[in-house]
Design a protein around this motif. Structure first.
Motif, PDB file in Angstrom:
ATOM      1  N   GLN A 219       0.830  -1.211   0.000  1.00 57.22           N
ATOM      2  CA  GLN A 219       0.000   0.000   0.000  1.00 57.22           C
ATOM      3  C   GLN A 219       0.862   1.258   0.000  1.00 57.22           C
ATOM      4  O   GLN A 219       0.570   2.213  -0.715  1.00 57.22           O
ATOM      5  CB  GLN A 219      -0.929   0.000   1.220  1.00 57.22           C
ATOM      6  CG  GLN A 219      -2.034  -1.020   1.134  1.00 57.22           C
ATOM      7  CD  GLN A 219      -2.780  -1.159   2.453  1.00 57.22           C
ATOM      8  OE1 GLN A 219      -2.191  -1.083   3.532  1.00 57.22           O
ATOM      9  NE2 GLN A 219      -4.082  -1.370   2.359  1.00 57.22           N
ATOM     10  N   LEU A 220       1.908   1.247   0.804  1.00 52.67           N
ATOM     11  CA  LEU A 220       2.807   2.402   0.815  1.00 52.67           C
ATOM     12  C   LEU A 220       3.449   2.580  -0.553  1.00 52.67           C
ATOM     13  O   LEU A 220       3.522   3.688  -1.081  1.00 52.67           O
ATOM     14  CB  LEU A 220       3.883   2.243   1.895  1.00 52.67           C
ATOM     15  CG  LEU A 220       4.952   3.334   1.931  1.00 52.67           C
ATOM     16  CD1 LEU A 220       4.342   4.717   2.133  1.00 52.67           C
ATOM     17  CD2 LEU A 220       5.982   3.038   3.010  1.00 52.67           C
ATOM     18  N   GLY A 221       3.901   1.478  -1.127  1.00 53.32           N
ATOM     19  CA  GLY A 221       4.503   1.539  -2.459  1.00 53.32           C
ATOM     20  C   GLY A 221       3.549   2.137  -3.479  1.00 53.32           C
ATOM     21  O   GLY A 221       3.942   2.965  -4.303  1.00 53.32           O
ATOM     22  N   GLU A 222       2.281   1.730  -3.442  1.00 55.91           N
ATOM     23  CA  GLU A 222       1.294   2.266  -4.383  1.00 55.91           C
ATOM     24  C   GLU A 222       1.124   3.776  -4.206  1.00 55.91           C
ATOM     25  O   GLU A 222       0.990   4.496  -5.182  1.00 55.91           O
ATOM     26  CB  GLU A 222      -0.054   1.568  -4.181  1.00 55.91           C
ATOM     27  CG  GLU A 222      -0.078   0.144  -4.677  1.00 55.91           C
ATOM     28  CD  GLU A 222      -1.372  -0.584  -4.318  1.00 55.91           C
ATOM     29  OE1 GLU A 222      -2.248   0.002  -3.641  1.00 55.91           O
ATOM     30  OE2 GLU A 222      -1.500  -1.756  -4.715  1.00 55.91           O
ATOM     31  N   ARG A 223       1.131   4.225  -2.971  1.00 58.16           N
ATOM     32  CA  ARG A 223       0.921   5.651  -2.707  1.00 58.16           C
ATOM     33  C   ARG A 223       2.068   6.530  -3.201  1.00 58.16           C
ATOM     34  O   ARG A 223       1.873   7.710  -3.460  1.00 58.16           O
ATOM     35  CB  ARG A 223       0.704   5.889  -1.222  1.00 58.16           C
ATOM     36  CG  ARG A 223      -0.644   5.391  -0.774  1.00 58.16           C
ATOM     37  CD  ARG A 223      -0.940   5.868   0.596  1.00 58.16           C
ATOM     38  NE  ARG A 223      -2.240   5.395   0.995  1.00 58.16           N
ATOM     39  CZ  ARG A 223      -2.936   5.922   1.970  1.00 58.16           C
ATOM     40  NH1 ARG A 223      -2.454   6.933   2.637  1.00 58.16           N
ATOM     41  NH2 ARG A 223      -4.101   5.433   2.288  1.00 58.16           N
ATOM     42  N   ILE A 224       3.253   5.958  -3.280  1.00 53.90           N
ATOM     43  CA  ILE A 224       4.397   6.770  -3.721  1.00 53.90           C
ATOM     44  C   ILE A 224       4.999   6.245  -5.020  1.00 53.90           C
ATOM     45  O   ILE A 224       6.129   6.579  -5.366  1.00 53.90           O
ATOM     46  CB  ILE A 224       5.463   6.915  -2.619  1.00 53.90           C
ATOM     47  CG1 ILE A 224       6.007   5.554  -2.188  1.00 53.90           C
ATOM     48  CG2 ILE A 224       4.923   7.702  -1.434  1.00 53.90           C
ATOM     49  CD1 ILE A 224       7.161   5.635  -1.198  1.00 53.90           C
ATOM     50  N   ALA A 225       4.222   5.445  -5.732  1.00 57.27           N
ATOM     51  CA  ALA A 225       4.604   4.953  -7.055  1.00 57.27           C
ATOM     52  C   ALA A 225       5.876   4.103  -7.039  1.00 57.27           C
ATOM     53  O   ALA A 225       6.766   4.260  -7.859  1.00 57.27           O
ATOM     54  CB  ALA A 225       4.740   6.108  -8.041  1.00 57.27           C
TER      55      ALA A 225
END
Length: 176
Positions: free
Chosen positions: A21-27
């Motif tokens: 989820q963190l990865g998705e939020r910061i691409a």
């Protein structure tokens, strides 16, 4: 980056986000986040800035403080109430935001450069005016001479301050 890995993990867990989820939020992908948290990889500056922005935290705090031991920071994060179910920020939106921020920072840096040049001109004007007045004043009292000396010292201090200001601007310009 002494505390970066632990702080990233702490902030992610505090916000209730998985690595994915963190990865998705910061691409980024989950593997990037995992590597950052293990300390086996260091993120690029643009990714650090995304993390700072997402968690609304100072860069120096993220890199130089142990956030897990700071009760005040923990309370602040809880007050922020980062929603767990919020939609991830699309990569193109994050990229566009970063580009806009970089353009804004560039404009601010150029404005500082222009102001520095203007200050240099003003300072030189004061210096020339002072020289002119002193050259026309052949009979001056000791008190006026002392004031004139203090004024010249002030001009030298202003020169040193302006030089420091220009060096800082140059450093910021080169580190972009």
């Amino acid at each position: 980056m002494k505390f970066f890995a632990d702080n990233l993990k702490f902030l992610r867990k505090k916000a209730g986000l998985s690595q994915e989820q963190l990865g998705e939020r910061i691409a980024l992908n989950r593997g990037n986040i995992a590597s950052y948290e293990k300390g086996t990889a260091e993120p690029r500056l643009e990714n650090v800035l995304k993390i700072v922005k997402l968690f609304n935290i100072e860069l120096s705090d993220l890199l130089e403080k142990d956030l897990s031991n700071s009760a005040a920071i923990q309370e602040e994060l809880e007050k922020m109430g980062l929603p767990n179910e919020a939609a991830p920020i699309p990569a193109d939106e994050a990229t566009a935001h970063l580009k806009a921020e970089l353009i804004d920072n560039r404009a601010r840096l150029e404005r500082f450069m222009s102001q520095s040049d203007d200050m240099q001109k003003i300072l030189e004007g004061f210096r020339q005016f002072h020289k002119f007045k002193m050259s026309k004043s052949s009979d001056i009292s000791r008190d006026v001479k002392n004031i004139a000396d203090d004024y010249e010292n002030l001009l030298e201090v202003m020169d040193a301050l302006l030089l420091s200001h220009k060096e800082l601007i140059k450093f910021l310009d080169e580190s972009k």
